[in-house]
Motif scaffolding. Structure first.
Motif, PDB file in Angstrom:
ATOM      1  N   ASP A 150      -1.136   7.184   6.315  1.00 58.60           N
ATOM      2  CA  ASP A 150      -1.631   7.152   4.936  1.00 58.60           C
ATOM      3  C   ASP A 150      -1.668   5.756   4.324  1.00 58.60           C
ATOM      4  N   CYS A 162       0.835  -1.207   0.000  1.00 60.80           N
ATOM      5  CA  CYS A 162       0.000   0.000   0.000  1.00 60.80           C
ATOM      6  C   CYS A 162       0.871   1.258   0.000  1.00 60.80           C
ATOM      7  N   GLU A 163       0.512   2.189  -0.883  1.00 65.36           N
ATOM      8  CA  GLU A 163       1.210   3.473  -0.965  1.00 65.36           C
ATOM      9  C   GLU A 163       0.292   4.634  -0.593  1.00 65.36           C
ATOM     10  N   CYS A 205      -6.917  -1.310  -7.379  1.00 67.30           N
ATOM     11  CA  CYS A 205      -5.806  -0.856  -6.553  1.00 67.30           C
ATOM     12  C   CYS A 205      -4.527  -0.828  -7.400  1.00 67.30           C
ATOM     13  N   PRO A 206      -3.883   0.329  -7.537  1.00 68.55           N
ATOM     14  CA  PRO A 206      -2.715   0.430  -8.419  1.00 68.55           C
ATOM     15  C   PRO A 206      -1.510  -0.371  -7.953  1.00 68.55           C
ATOM     16  N   ARG A 207      -1.449  -0.732  -6.672  1.00 64.15           N
ATOM     17  CA  ARG A 207      -0.326  -1.498  -6.145  1.00 64.15           C
ATOM     18  C   ARG A 207      -0.706  -2.930  -5.793  1.00 64.15           C
ATOM     19  N   ASN A 255      -2.541   5.538  -2.095  1.00 72.23           N
ATOM     20  CA  ASN A 255      -3.098   6.232  -3.252  1.00 72.23           C
ATOM     21  C   ASN A 255      -4.571   6.583  -3.080  1.00 72.23           C
ATOM     22  N   VAL A 271      -7.287   5.076  -3.840  1.00 73.73           N
ATOM     23  CA  VAL A 271      -8.268   4.664  -4.850  1.00 73.73           C
ATOM     24  C   VAL A 271      -9.421   3.958  -4.161  1.00 73.73           C
TER      25      VAL A 271
END
Length: 62
Positions: A30, A10-11, A54-56, A13, A15
């Motif tokens: 975050d 997880c970063e 999820c982008p990651r 982002n 989303v």
């Protein structure tokens, strides 16, 4: 249905938060946090979409 967050991926982002704010929020660092466990049936379809988008790839069914 349950959703798990892989904090190593997880970063923050957000989303998932944008797609299902009733289910996800960002913690003080975050990272995504699941607010409801298990996921209520009425949110399962949107939760599945959040997992897919999820982008990651930090979300998965638990």
């Amino acid at each position: 249905m349950r959703v798990e967050v892989d904090l190593d991926r997880c970063e923050g982002n957000a989303v998932c938060v944008n797609l299902v704010p009733e289910l996800f929020e960002l913690d003080d660092d975050d990272y995504s946090v699941v607010k409801l466990d298990p996921v209520p049936p009425e949110l399962e379809e949107r939760a599945a979409r959040a997992i897919e988008e999820c982008p990651r790839a930090a979300l998965r069914r638990g």
